[in-house]
Scaffold this motif. Sequence first.
Motif, PDB file in Angstrom:
ATOM      1  N   ALA A   5      32.256  64.692   1.540  1.00  0.00           N
ATOM      2  CA  ALA A   5      32.678  64.873   0.091  1.00  0.00           C
ATOM      3  C   ALA A   5      34.093  65.488   0.133  1.00  0.00           C
ATOM      4  O   ALA A   5      34.608  66.126   1.106  1.00  0.00           O
ATOM      5  N   THR A   6      34.818  65.235  -0.923  1.00  0.00           N
ATOM      6  CA  THR A   6      35.909  65.949  -1.324  1.00  0.00           C
ATOM      7  C   THR A   6      35.608  66.956  -2.272  1.00  0.00           C
ATOM      8  O   THR A   6      34.925  66.976  -3.253  1.00  0.00           O
ATOM      9  N   VAL A   7      36.129  68.081  -1.948  1.00  0.00           N
ATOM     10  CA  VAL A   7      35.744  69.391  -2.773  1.00  0.00           C
ATOM     11  C   VAL A   7      36.805  70.141  -3.376  1.00  0.00           C
ATOM     12  O   VAL A   7      37.556  70.601  -2.608  1.00  0.00           O
ATOM     13  N   GLN A   8      36.891  70.208  -4.733  1.00  0.00           N
ATOM     14  CA  GLN A   8      37.841  70.918  -5.270  1.00  0.00           C
ATOM     15  C   GLN A   8      37.587  72.114  -6.142  1.00  0.00           C
ATOM     16  O   GLN A   8      36.609  72.082  -6.801  1.00  0.00           O
ATOM     17  N   ILE A   9      38.047  73.301  -5.696  1.00  0.00           N
ATOM     18  CA  ILE A   9      37.518  74.527  -6.305  1.00  0.00           C
ATOM     19  C   ILE A   9      38.725  75.270  -7.300  1.00  0.00           C
ATOM     20  O   ILE A   9      39.920  75.195  -6.355  1.00  0.00           O
ATOM     21  N   LYS A  10      38.440  75.579  -8.128  1.00  0.00           N
ATOM     22  CA  LYS A  10      39.464  76.087  -8.897  1.00  0.00           C
ATOM     23  C   LYS A  10      38.751  77.549  -9.529  1.00  0.00           C
ATOM     24  O   LYS A  10      37.885  77.638 -10.204  1.00  0.00           O
TER      25      LYS A  10
END
Length: 144
Positions: A5-10
Amino acid sequence: MQKNATVQIKGTQKYPEGQEDQQELLTFGKFYERNGVFYVVYKEEGKNTTDLGEVTTFITIKAGAVILNRKGAVDLTQEFRKGILNNSIYTTCYGKLWLSVLPHKVESDLTVHGGRISLEYDLFVDDKLVSHNGLSVNVKEDIP
């Protein structure tokens, strides 16, 4: 079955004095579901993350709770349940801090194809309010 997976954390922090900070991280990881519980695993490393060194983050999502475990250059376990204060110890090479989180929002729409985790919470250090935080984790299945 684990999926890439691609994981984007904000992350956002609003401090009592009025200052605001934001961080964003885009990384690769894995996620899977087992017995109705979802798991997301990713590494944080390099210039865009902590200056402390490599950290592996494990997120467990189950009924009404998100559990965050960070291992490596830092060590932390935090449990997020709406309206329930959770105490933990944040360990770094510089020492330990006593952290508490009081979540106001704990939501997840993860499926076997990905989804989102959304948290809003107050962060306390040694029982003193430090900031109002938001954390959004987007998990997108990498299709080969």
